[in-house]
Scaffold this active site. Sequence first.
Site, short mmCIF file in Angstrom:
data_model
loop_
_atom_site.label_atom_id
_atom_site.label_comp_id
_atom_site.label_asym_id
_atom_site.label_seq_id
_atom_site.Cartn_x
_atom_site.Cartn_y
_atom_site.Cartn_z
N THR A 267 -8.94 -5.60 4.20
CA THR A 267 -8.89 -4.69 3.05
C THR A 267 -9.90 -5.23 2.05
O THR A 267 -9.86 -6.42 1.72
CB THR A 267 -7.48 -4.70 2.41
N ASP B 242 -9.02 0.39 2.18
CA ASP B 242 -7.98 0.01 3.14
C ASP B 242 -8.45 0.42 4.54
O ASP B 242 -8.07 1.46 5.08
CB ASP B 242 -6.68 0.74 2.76
N GLN C 271 -3.29 2.86 15.02
CA GLN C 271 -2.23 3.33 14.12
C GLN C 271 -1.34 4.39 14.78
O GLN C 271 -0.12 4.33 14.69
CB GLN C 271 -2.90 3.92 12.86
N GLU D 211 -10.45 3.92 3.94
CA GLU D 211 -9.57 4.71 3.08
C GLU D 211 -9.97 4.43 1.64
O GLU D 211 -9.93 3.28 1.18
CB GLU D 211 -8.09 4.36 3.30
N ASP E 90 0.84 -1.19 0.00
CA ASP E 90 0.00 0.00 0.00
C ASP E 90 0.88 1.24 0.00
O ASP E 90 1.81 1.35 0.79
CB ASP E 90 -0.92 -0.02 1.22
N GLU F 104 -9.30 4.11 -1.96
CA GLU F 104 -8.08 3.90 -2.73
C GLU F 104 -8.41 3.25 -4.07
O GLU F 104 -9.49 2.70 -4.28
CB GLU F 104 -7.10 2.99 -1.97
N GLU G 113 -9.67 12.63 7.88
CA GLU G 113 -9.50 13.95 7.25
C GLU G 113 -10.82 14.71 7.17
O GLU G 113 -10.88 15.90 7.47
CB GLU G 113 -8.98 13.79 5.83
N LYS H 16 -3.88 -1.83 10.13
CA LYS H 16 -4.27 -1.94 8.72
C LYS H 16 -4.53 -3.38 8.29
O LYS H 16 -5.18 -3.60 7.28
CB LYS H 16 -3.13 -1.41 7.84
N TYR I 26 1.11 5.73 -0.57
CA TYR I 26 0.68 6.95 0.15
C TYR I 26 0.82 8.10 -0.83
O TYR I 26 1.46 9.09 -0.56
CB TYR I 26 1.66 7.08 1.34
N ARG J 30 -7.49 4.11 13.45
CA ARG J 30 -6.60 5.26 13.66
C ARG J 30 -6.00 5.30 15.05
O ARG J 30 -4.87 5.76 15.23
CB ARG J 30 -7.35 6.57 13.41
N HIS K 17 -3.52 14.02 1.06
CA HIS K 17 -3.75 13.12 2.19
C HIS K 17 -2.54 13.14 3.13
O HIS K 17 -2.68 13.26 4.35
CB HIS K 17 -3.99 11.70 1.67
N ARG L 140 1.83 15.25 13.29
CA ARG L 140 3.09 15.98 13.50
C ARG L 140 2.89 17.43 13.04
O ARG L 140 3.35 17.82 11.97
CB ARG L 140 4.22 15.37 12.66
MN MN Z 1 -3.96 2.99 2.83
#
Ligand code: MN
Length: 448
Positions: A274, A250, A257, A216, A144, A218, A391, A270, A146, A254, A151, A160
């Site tokens: 999926t 996916d 994660q 997610e 997977d 994707e 998000e 994760k 990114y 959170r 995103h 961060r």
């Molecule tokens: Mn993903």
Amino acid sequence: MNPTSKLDESHDPALRSWIGSANDSAADFPIQNLPFGVFRHDFEERPRVGIAIGDQVLDCLAAARAGCFAALGPLVDDALQSWSLNALLALGRGDARAVRLAASRLLRRGTPEGRRAQTLRETIIVGMDHLSMLVPAEIGDYTDFYASLYHATNVGAMFRPDAPLLPNYKYVPIGYHGRASSIVANGTPVRRPRGQTRPDANAPPVYGPAKSLDYELEVGAFVCGENAIGETVPIARAEERIFGLCLLNDWSARDMQSWEYQPLGPFLAKSFATTVGPWVVTLDALEPFRTAAFARPMGDPAPLPYLNDPGDQLRGGFGITLEVWLRSETMRAAEIPAVRLSRGSFGSMYWTVTQLLTHHSSNGCNLRPGDLLGSGTVSGPEKGSRGCLLELASRGAEPVQLPSGEQRSFLADGDEVIFRGWCERDGVTRIGFGECRGEVRAASPGVE
Ligand code: MN
């Protein structure tokens, strides 16, 4: 080297199928699409390769047995009678292109092949309602990525705030090795995972059902052909290693994660599930919808030479519109239809699919037929195009309102998540990916 437009008779907007539902201008599966999947009849265990046409499916096993694909030779004929797409993926793009073209002639109105196939209709055509879709290939490895700058920036800012986008992002297509065993077929219920989280930074972590379950949005890419270990795939030839694209969810926890991801990246947050969409739309069908690669803003570095190909920059993108819909248990009970949460475009991705594949092989890693590459969450610059709840609801600060009066920061048990994707452009027949669905179930009773 990079092939320019490969439009052929199969893309002709004037083509009509003798399957009436395929001729509806809103259909996902007109005769110009012809995506591949693997299905099972309700009455038997044996999976079969199928090609979607309107609201019907061409049963490739039955069609091959009836001699419809004999002209393509015994290797292709055998591949179409196998239990998954792997045999066809091993043969490669050229043979996949030939099968799609043969299917186009078989299902077309007004061809000799079409007239013969129509007499076999009872044997070779099955209604989509009467079958279950399976994971289309035996997936050896799942990676997977990114690839959405938006995103990566949005999520980075939450975890961060001082350094949302790490300095490697615009040079390295970031990815991690995912889990193939928990890739599930379209419609499979997804159980809320249990895991370790640290809700109170001043207390030890706890183990229990994840509270921040997310989807997610994707796009998945199925790999065809094979490079030997130690061999790389030059970007000008990477396109020949991609069979087609599908929708991919996916699912992500959170809270697990954010506690587990440093320093080695995602793991159990994760790998619990999926969902792969039912239909793989071939790169050949997507040919009329190729676009330029993402235009890097002024000041961004150019991709390193091994990821920078003029042909890829010119046509490495795909004009795919993607949507996320949600229907809660309360909405179902009140007969409120699913509500759209977002709409985005695959054109907003910072890296092309070919760049992802070439980068993956750039250390000599062998990519095999049936491997699956995930694009990473597809998010665009606008708020309405954010491809996950983390998000969309700004990590819980701005919950999403549902028409039932409910709110969502993350998914609740009973929520059904539905992805849709399609391509459209003037002068070209619209094609779609169908729907990728999954419903969240409560965590299993477990020891805590
Ligand atoms: Mn993903």
